[in-house]
Design an enzyme around this catalytic site. Sequence first.
Site, PDB file in Angstrom:
ATOM      1  N   GLU A  97     -51.092  -4.013 -23.444  1.00  6.88           N
ATOM      2  CA  GLU A  97     -51.901  -4.661 -22.545  1.00  6.88           C
ATOM      3  C   GLU A  97     -51.262  -4.986 -21.120  1.00  6.88           C
ATOM      4  O   GLU A  97     -50.178  -5.116 -21.111  1.00  6.88           O
ATOM      5  CB  GLU A  97     -52.376  -5.995 -22.765  1.00  6.88           C
ATOM      6  CG  GLU A  97     -53.307  -5.822 -24.025  1.00  6.88           C
ATOM      7  CD  GLU A  97     -53.881  -7.138 -24.249  1.00  6.88           C
ATOM      8  OE1 GLU A  97     -53.761  -8.379 -23.664  1.00  6.88           O
ATOM      9  OE2 GLU A  97     -54.529  -7.278 -25.557  1.00  6.88           O
ATOM     10  N   CYS A 110     -49.162  -7.834 -14.409  1.00  4.77           N
ATOM     11  CA  CYS A 110     -48.372  -8.303 -15.705  1.00  4.77           C
ATOM     12  C   CYS A 110     -48.187  -7.217 -16.494  1.00  4.77           C
ATOM     13  O   CYS A 110     -49.416  -6.602 -17.037  1.00  4.77           O
ATOM     14  CB  CYS A 110     -49.191  -9.496 -16.152  1.00  4.77           C
ATOM     15  SG  CYS A 110     -48.644 -10.151 -17.697  1.00  4.77           S
ATOM     16  N   CYS A 117     -44.682  -8.587 -31.099  1.00  2.00           N
ATOM     17  CA  CYS A 117     -43.413  -9.528 -30.767  1.00  2.00           C
ATOM     18  C   CYS A 117     -43.127 -10.190 -32.032  1.00  2.00           C
ATOM     19  O   CYS A 117     -43.895 -10.397 -32.954  1.00  2.00           O
ATOM     20  CB  CYS A 117     -44.105 -10.670 -29.763  1.00  2.00           C
ATOM     21  SG  CYS A 117     -42.826 -12.015 -29.245  1.00  2.00           S
ATOM     22  N   CYS A 121     -44.314 -17.429 -31.619  1.00  2.00           N
ATOM     23  CA  CYS A 121     -45.038 -18.758 -30.941  1.00  2.00           C
ATOM     24  C   CYS A 121     -46.500 -18.976 -31.601  1.00  2.00           C
ATOM     25  O   CYS A 121     -47.477 -18.220 -31.718  1.00  2.00           O
ATOM     26  CB  CYS A 121     -45.276 -18.588 -29.765  1.00  2.00           C
ATOM     27  SG  CYS A 121     -43.431 -18.194 -28.796  1.00  2.00           S
ATOM     28  N   CYS A 124     -49.886 -17.985 -29.664  1.00  2.00           N
ATOM     29  CA  CYS A 124     -50.028 -16.970 -28.964  1.00  2.00           C
ATOM     30  C   CYS A 124     -50.339 -15.770 -30.019  1.00  2.00           C
ATOM     31  O   CYS A 124     -50.143 -15.533 -31.013  1.00  2.00           O
ATOM     32  CB  CYS A 124     -48.551 -16.378 -28.522  1.00  2.00           C
ATOM     33  SG  CYS A 124     -48.449 -14.537 -27.738  1.00  2.00           S
ATOM     34  N   LEU A 220     -41.561 -23.308 -21.667  1.00  2.04           N
ATOM     35  CA  LEU A 220     -41.022 -24.516 -22.386  1.00  2.04           C
ATOM     36  C   LEU A 220     -42.004 -25.230 -23.239  1.00  2.04           C
ATOM     37  O   LEU A 220     -41.502 -25.392 -24.492  1.00  2.04           O
ATOM     38  CB  LEU A 220     -40.629 -25.540 -21.091  1.00  2.04           C
ATOM     39  CG  LEU A 220     -39.786 -26.700 -21.412  1.00  2.04           C
ATOM     40  CD1 LEU A 220     -38.501 -26.285 -22.022  1.00  2.04           C
ATOM     41  CD2 LEU A 220     -39.520 -27.369 -20.086  1.00  2.04           C
ATOM     42  N   CYS A 338     -52.990 -13.390 -23.883  1.00  4.02           N
ATOM     43  CA  CYS A 338     -51.993 -12.156 -24.091  1.00  4.02           C
ATOM     44  C   CYS A 338     -52.510 -11.650 -25.578  1.00  4.02           C
ATOM     45  O   CYS A 338     -52.227 -12.437 -26.469  1.00  4.02           O
ATOM     46  CB  CYS A 338     -50.597 -12.596 -24.197  1.00  4.02           C
ATOM     47  SG  CYS A 338     -50.140 -14.072 -23.183  1.00  4.02           S
TER      48      CYS A 338
HETATM   49  N1  SAH Z   1     -42.061 -13.683 -24.365  1.00  4.78           N
HETATM   50  C1  SAH Z   1     -42.349 -14.352 -23.186  1.00  4.78           C
HETATM   51  C2  SAH Z   1     -43.370 -13.518 -22.245  1.00  4.78           C
HETATM   52  C3  SAH Z   1     -44.557 -13.323 -22.760  1.00  4.78           C
HETATM   53  S1  SAH Z   1     -45.769 -14.647 -22.888  1.00  4.78           S
HETATM   54  C4  SAH Z   1     -42.489 -15.698 -23.072  1.00  4.78           C
HETATM   55  O1  SAH Z   1     -42.364 -16.528 -24.198  1.00  4.78           O
HETATM   56  O2  SAH Z   1     -42.208 -16.174 -22.000  1.00  4.78           O
HETATM   57  C5  SAH Z   1     -46.245 -15.206 -21.363  1.00  4.78           C
HETATM   58  C6  SAH Z   1     -46.744 -16.405 -21.161  1.00  4.78           C
HETATM   59  O3  SAH Z   1     -47.884 -16.930 -21.654  1.00  4.78           O
HETATM   60  C7  SAH Z   1     -45.415 -17.596 -22.033  1.00  4.78           C
HETATM   61  O4  SAH Z   1     -45.347 -18.679 -21.253  1.00  4.78           O
HETATM   62  C8  SAH Z   1     -46.239 -17.738 -23.474  1.00  4.78           C
HETATM   63  O5  SAH Z   1     -45.834 -18.855 -23.945  1.00  4.78           O
HETATM   64  C9  SAH Z   1     -47.779 -18.023 -22.963  1.00  4.78           C
HETATM   65  N2  SAH Z   1     -48.847 -17.884 -23.762  1.00  4.78           N
HETATM   66  C10 SAH Z   1     -48.838 -17.149 -25.030  1.00  4.78           C
HETATM   67  N3  SAH Z   1     -49.924 -17.283 -25.468  1.00  4.78           N
HETATM   68  C11 SAH Z   1     -50.774 -18.075 -24.839  1.00  4.78           C
HETATM   69  C12 SAH Z   1     -51.900 -18.867 -25.123  1.00  4.78           C
HETATM   70  N4  SAH Z   1     -52.771 -18.287 -25.916  1.00  4.78           N
HETATM   71  N5  SAH Z   1     -52.577 -19.812 -24.099  1.00  4.78           N
HETATM   72  C13 SAH Z   1     -51.560 -19.930 -22.822  1.00  4.78           C
HETATM   73  N6  SAH Z   1     -50.299 -19.463 -22.745  1.00  4.78           N
HETATM   74  C14 SAH Z   1     -49.830 -18.496 -23.711  1.00  4.78           C
END
Ligand code: SAH
Length: 347
Positions: A97, A110, A117, A121, A124, A220, A338
Amino acid sequence: MDAVGGKRDIKSLTLEELKKEMEEMGEKTFRAKQLYEWMHVKLARGYGEMTNIPGSLRERCEERYAYTSVRQVRLQESARDGTKKFLFELADGNTVESVWMKYKHGNSVCISSQVGCRMGCAFCASTLDGLERSLLPSEMLDQVYMITRLTGERVSNVVVMGMGEPLDNYDNLIRFLHLLTDENGLHISQRSLTVSTCGLVPQMRRLAEEGLQITLALSLHATTDEKRREMMPVARRYCLEELMEACAYYRERTGRRVTFEYSLAEGVNDSSREAEALAGLAGPLDCHVNLIPVNPVEERGFRASTGERVLAFKNKLEKNGINVTIRREMGGDIDGACGQLRRKALR
Ligand code: SAH
């Protein structure tokens, strides 16, 4: 350098490397400049478009090198703000994407850095099926290039915040950043690039030493190790103290302000006490804080904080002297979070 199907990936070569290749092939070195321009300025999708390159050389290149390109398989456009979300297919059938956003100060793209990945997290969608593979430098460029072609507009900012963990694909990321900012290519300014990480400390430190003027964003999302470990498995490897030291080091080496990303989930990390604690972390490092109401993902249990709570959180930070923005909720009507469009398409 990565190879595709046993062939070298021509779009991931620097101009210098391409010159050497031409020499080895017994070609004139000015051909390298021409090829490079077709790939990185005119954004050609294949050798076929390269009208000032002799057919014989095009054929030799075809035999010798792989030429990556992406194909648009889906497009969702926000009726609200014009945000466009693309699903691109790579040569091997995998999809990634990319998102195009229009801002007053220019267009921002973006991009994804991996297919899937492995960071895991909890909130995510990109990580639900684990990591499929990392993207080549050329495949990261292709997302920017194809969007430029499709929209017909110049891209001024690029954020590596799509699917994947960019610092888990370190060498390809660095090569991509050099190609994207190269004066012989699209020449996007380094200061207009942001790389977002979940917090891989050794790579953050390495990035600080690359001599690049890009922005580092740290995801963070929590202000204690305990809470962060619940949300992000990577926090078991690196504690907050090490992370803050790495941010300070980045700042010191590059002179660039680090951004903290903080996704707000109702009842999880959006209390007033946590806003205070976040201010305590961001203040000494002079970090900018970017608040994102969490995007609910079907498979995950998180709910977005209400608008009221987000504002209260923001006010608390501001009272403590922190520079804070709320991420404009772009494309909220088009599977903004994402990895969600890809999952939908896979199903
Ligand atoms: N792996 C990297 C970049 C990709 S995610 C990272 O962790 O920073 C980009 C941002 O979106 C990150 O801050 C991630 O924590 C956040 N993110 C992922 N899923 C999300 C969601 N469902 N709602 C809000 N932010 C989200």
